[in-house]
Design a protein around this motif. Sequence first.
Motif, PDB file in Angstrom:
ATOM      1  N   ALA A  47       0.824  -1.204   0.000  1.00 21.28           N
ATOM      2  CA  ALA A  47       0.000   0.000   0.000  1.00 21.28           C
ATOM      3  C   ALA A  47       0.863   1.261   0.000  1.00 21.28           C
ATOM      4  N   TYR A  48       1.893   1.290   0.823  1.00 14.83           N
ATOM      5  CA  TYR A  48       2.734   2.486   0.916  1.00 14.83           C
ATOM      6  C   TYR A  48       3.557   2.696  -0.354  1.00 14.83           C
ATOM      7  N   TYR A  51       1.340   3.926  -3.131  1.00 13.50           N
ATOM      8  CA  TYR A  51       0.993   5.337  -2.937  1.00 13.50           C
ATOM      9  C   TYR A  51       2.089   6.248  -3.493  1.00 13.50           C
ATOM     10  N   SER A  52       3.338   5.908  -3.196  1.00 13.21           N
ATOM     11  CA  SER A  52       4.447   6.724  -3.696  1.00 13.21           C
ATOM     12  C   SER A  52       4.561   6.647  -5.220  1.00 13.21           C
ATOM     13  N   THR A  55       1.959   8.703  -7.192  1.00 12.52           N
ATOM     14  CA  THR A  55       2.167  10.148  -7.218  1.00 12.52           C
ATOM     15  C   THR A  55       3.090  10.581  -8.353  1.00 12.52           C
ATOM     16  N   TRP A 116       7.604   7.000   5.638  1.00  9.59           N
ATOM     17  CA  TRP A 116       6.349   7.645   5.236  1.00  9.59           C
ATOM     18  C   TRP A 116       5.696   8.458   6.351  1.00  9.59           C
ATOM     19  N   LEU A 121      -2.406   7.623   4.944  1.00  9.04           N
ATOM     20  CA  LEU A 121      -2.349   8.127   3.569  1.00  9.04           C
ATOM     21  C   LEU A 121      -3.625   7.717   2.836  1.00  9.04           C
ATOM     22  N   GLY A 123      -5.532   6.859  -0.418  1.00 11.72           N
ATOM     23  CA  GLY A 123      -5.185   6.381  -1.739  1.00 11.72           C
ATOM     24  C   GLY A 123      -5.926   7.121  -2.844  1.00 11.72           C
ATOM     25  N   LYS A 124      -5.312   7.188  -4.026  1.00 10.88           N
ATOM     26  CA  LYS A 124      -5.936   7.816  -5.177  1.00 10.88           C
ATOM     27  C   LYS A 124      -6.986   6.901  -5.781  1.00 10.88           C
ATOM     28  N   LEU A 211      -5.692   0.054  -2.151  1.00 12.36           N
ATOM     29  CA  LEU A 211      -5.370   1.437  -1.790  1.00 12.36           C
ATOM     30  C   LEU A 211      -6.514   2.404  -2.080  1.00 12.36           C
ATOM     31  N   GLY A 215      -6.836   3.129   1.702  1.00 13.12           N
ATOM     32  CA  GLY A 215      -5.663   3.928   2.020  1.00 13.12           C
ATOM     33  C   GLY A 215      -4.556   3.088   2.626  1.00 13.12           C
ATOM     34  N   ALA A 216      -3.609   3.761   3.275  1.00 12.83           N
ATOM     35  CA  ALA A 216      -2.460   3.088   3.883  1.00 12.83           C
ATOM     36  C   ALA A 216      -2.264   3.616   5.302  1.00 12.83           C
TER      37      ALA A 216
END
Length: 625
Positions: A47-48, A51-52, A55, A116, A121, A123-124, A211, A215-216
Amino acid sequence: MDFFVVQILTGLANAAALFLVASGLSIIFGVTRVVNFSHGSFYMLGAYIAYSLMTVLPGFIGFWASILLTGVAVGLIGLIVELGVLRPIYKSPELFQLVATFGVILVIQDLTLLIWGPDDLIGKRSPGFEGVVKIGDQLLPAYDLVLIFLSFLVLGGLWYLFNKTRAGILVRAATQDREMVGALGVNQSWLFSGVFFLGSALAGIGGAAQLPKGGADLLMDFNILAPVFVVVVIGGMGSIPGAFVAALIISELNVFGVQLLPQSTLVLMFVVMAVVLIFRPWGLFGRPEIVGSHGSQGPPEAPLRAFSGRLWLVLAACALALAVVPLFGGNFLQVLLADVIIACLFATSLHFILGLGGLVSFGHAATFGGGAYAAALMVQYAETPMELALLLAPLAAGLLALVIGWFCVRLSGVYFAMLTLAFAQVVWSIAFQWSEVTGGDDGILGIWPSAWASSTTAYYYLVLALGIGGITTLLFMAYTPFGYALRGSRDSALRSEAIGINVRLVQWSAFIFAGMMSGLSGALFVFAKGSIFPTELEIARSFDALIIVFLGGVQSLFGPLAGGVVFTLLQDWLSRFEYWRLCLGLMIIAIVILLPNGLVGVGHWVRGRFGRNADPLSDAEEEAA
């Protein structure tokens, strides 16, 4: 009708991420026989990392490319863990691998926090699937349909891999008989590494795919860990179709449970797992476990030797040193040593069934917390004096162990461990949700000792007396005919049965006795802290006892004492640092690899290196050499 259709589709969508993670864990266990508790950490990393990546890789293609790249990245991280942590200990007993992967959890948790940060976080949303689909008068997120498709796509891909490719057939063969696969010339090391990469990658993809929905956050690893193991155990360890079916069952039950019986959501999946294991111990699609095939058990142990006179002198000197602590130490030292004694009693009770009986319990916290809650409830509602509560709490914990043990001793190996975990989670959910009686998450407060034991020094002496008494009783039982029968049932159940030992009855009795001693430690704990919360029933508390036993030495009667002292003091010192989990995790991994016999084993090594008489405990501890 529309409502039920949407609920079913929601359950299918929830099952997608669960299946991805569970399938990876099932593959890893099926081949390597490693119960990988760090698998939830790979899900969190997925998940993390996703997320990165999302972006910097925008758009529809970037979204799905991020998920695929995340799978590769997490697979490589899993490969590093396999090469650096697990490969050196593949031939060690299963408990070593279990503790090592728990150390990996702690390391990954703090590394994730370091990279992080502590904030959750968001998620999109998936490009092109941000909206909802209308089914009658009900609405369903469009992304749920994508997750359903993804789960079937992965299931089909795994079927093709394991049935139509040479590498997959070798992996499937290894789940049946990995020694025979090795005898045919297959490099098992590379096979293990490849399987670990694939399983970790699937967990990473599962974390990345969810995600947009969840989210994370830093609790993802522990939140997914229990459901994943439930799915794998229900489906059958090593079975991909079983993991898929079990993920669907658990997800659908949770979805409908929220609507029909909200209070059942925390416990429902564990009840299902317990029922499945009771009637089909190897899971829906699994195979019966063959005795001796589940990992390495380590070298055989020598017979126990009687305590020597020198040992009694050493133990008396230690007790005297603890007794004079209030004369020289302040209140803080007394409170800390009381915690050490309680931890040692708790761990020694686990060692009684684990070291002597070979019964690895993942749910020993059930009797610890059970004894603590029994004492607290008696004081809270019946105004029971502390003295009577301390007497009755072990009996209540023993009664709880009697019920749990009746079901658990019918199983062995990882299935025994998982059934103890299931019952412990059931007890936890009762304490957490029955707020009218237990206080729920707020716990029970104001449970203090009687007036004569209200001072720090008086209660310290009470803990010292009862703690040493309980530990001595456990050590004494190891040298009785019952203790030898328990050890015989561990070493060879068939031979023990042949000479007239009722193995199941012996194991059940040991489980009850250990539960009573664990309940005593829980009762001492609740009066020491003045309160009790459901956290004392969680899996983390059970793992504390496992780590203490391992840290001191599984094959040593005095291992839990050495481990309890070091672990409690180390935890108190490391908790002052921000990234204490990272330090503790690295220490655990280092001890697993470098000191497989624990702290007591180091003493034996020193004695063997510099002379047998260097260690005054040599006569009593010869069996662990």
